[in-house]
Design a protein around this motif. Structure first.
Motif, PDB file in Angstrom:
ATOM      1  N   PRO A 129     -43.182 -26.462  -0.961  1.00 46.86           N
ATOM      2  CA  PRO A 129     -41.931 -25.878  -1.082  1.00 46.86           C
ATOM      3  C   PRO A 129     -41.638 -25.096  -2.162  1.00 46.86           C
ATOM      4  O   PRO A 129     -42.015 -25.265  -3.270  1.00 46.86           O
ATOM      5  CB  PRO A 129     -40.986 -27.233  -1.575  1.00 46.86           C
ATOM      6  N   GLU A 165     -38.823 -23.967  -3.456  1.00 45.86           N
ATOM      7  CA  GLU A 165     -38.306 -24.331  -4.545  1.00 45.86           C
ATOM      8  C   GLU A 165     -38.751 -24.955  -5.628  1.00 45.86           C
ATOM      9  O   GLU A 165     -38.240 -25.026  -6.737  1.00 45.86           O
ATOM     10  CB  GLU A 165     -36.847 -25.286  -4.033  1.00 45.86           C
ATOM     11  N   ASP A 166     -39.731 -25.707  -5.192  1.00 41.17           N
ATOM     12  CA  ASP A 166     -40.753 -26.417  -6.554  1.00 41.17           C
ATOM     13  C   ASP A 166     -41.169 -25.738  -7.450  1.00 41.17           C
ATOM     14  O   ASP A 166     -41.130 -25.691  -8.485  1.00 41.17           O
ATOM     15  CB  ASP A 166     -41.523 -27.223  -5.861  1.00 41.17           C
ATOM     16  N   ILE A 172     -40.548 -22.364  -7.852  1.00 41.71           N
ATOM     17  CA  ILE A 172     -39.459 -21.450  -8.689  1.00 41.71           C
ATOM     18  C   ILE A 172     -38.991 -22.409  -9.662  1.00 41.71           C
ATOM     19  O   ILE A 172     -38.704 -21.704 -10.902  1.00 41.71           O
ATOM     20  CB  ILE A 172     -38.487 -21.009  -7.385  1.00 41.71           C
ATOM     21  N   SER A 173     -38.779 -23.696  -9.383  1.00 41.93           N
ATOM     22  CA  SER A 173     -38.378 -24.455 -10.393  1.00 41.93           C
ATOM     23  C   SER A 173     -38.970 -24.646 -11.541  1.00 41.93           C
ATOM     24  O   SER A 173     -38.624 -24.474 -12.613  1.00 41.93           O
ATOM     25  CB  SER A 173     -37.676 -25.795  -9.866  1.00 41.93           C
ATOM     26  N   PRO A 206     -37.643 -14.711  -2.130  1.00 43.83           N
ATOM     27  CA  PRO A 206     -36.908 -15.394  -3.347  1.00 43.83           C
ATOM     28  C   PRO A 206     -37.906 -15.251  -4.691  1.00 43.83           C
ATOM     29  O   PRO A 206     -37.371 -15.405  -5.761  1.00 43.83           O
ATOM     30  CB  PRO A 206     -36.673 -16.624  -2.928  1.00 43.83           C
TER      31      PRO A 206
END
Ligand code: ATP
Ligand code: MG
Length: 180
Positions: free
Chosen positions: A123, A125-126, A128-129, A150
């Motif tokens: 993912p 998002e993982d 990026i976080s 992104p």
């Protein structure tokens, strides 16, 4: 005459080498060389490479005691069992996450990380976080074709390497010391 570069205050950069031309991984290795010259603690984690295939950079890294870690053992990349590949990709990402969260490194290179993201195995998002939460002094390089938008948006540097010519296209096979 050569321009003198005045260094600014230390600030960890997120750098992305993407595009369809040759030079993404080798440019990252060039940075590793430069950073080592400054006694930086460096590591390169490679998503597509397995320990079965030896590259010139692995041979030199071993001689120098530099950490270049191929994570790709066990991947088929064309596996009939997508779930296996997904969980392997996540294991590899966990290794990267631990390295980043350890805060021990000045430069972390995540070679070919774009592939497992683009295959939908990790993912975004993982990723990026974890990148956003890293130590503010840590430099990170991500290489691979088709970097997700992104990821490019949160990066400080994006280089898009464009293939004008490549010897493989003229039927010249991979050269030792150049490709491997
Ligand atoms: P390198 O590791 O040599 O810097 P790279 O990281 O820029 O290559 P990758 O997409 O990771 O490029 O490609 C890995 C291999 O594919 C390398 O052996 C490289 O020479 C070859 N390659 C890169 N670009 C092209 C291209 N446009 N056409 C054919 N082969 C290519
Ligand atoms: Mg590469």
């Amino acid at each position: 005459m050569e321009r003198e570069i005045q260094p600014g205050p230390r600030r960890g950069l997120l750098m992305i080498h993407t595009g369809d031309g040759k030079g993404k991984t080798t440019a990252a290795l060039g940075l590793l060389f430069r950073a080592l010259g400054r006694n930086f603690k460096v590591i390169m984690l490679q998503f597509l490479k397995s320990k079965k295939h030896i590259y010139g950079e692995h041979l030199l890294a071993e001689k120098l005691g530099v950490e270049i870690q191929p994570l790709g053992d066990g991947f088929s990349w064309e596996s009939k069992n997508i779930e296996t590949d997904k969980s392997l990709a996540r294991e590899c990402w966990n290794t990267c996450r631990n390295v980043i969260e350890s805060g021990k490194y000045d430069l972390v290179i995540l070679d070919e990380l774009t592939y497992p993201i683009n295959y939908g195995w990790l993912p975004l998002e993982d990723v990026i976080s974890v990148l956003k939460k890293r130590d503010s002094n840590m430099h990170v390089v991500i290489t691979g074709r088709n970097a997700p938008q992104p990821l490019m948006e949160i990066a400080d540097l994006v280089s898009d390497v464009h293939a004008v010519k490549h010897p493989l296209k003229s039927g010249i096979r991979a050269q030792i010391g150049i490709e491997m």
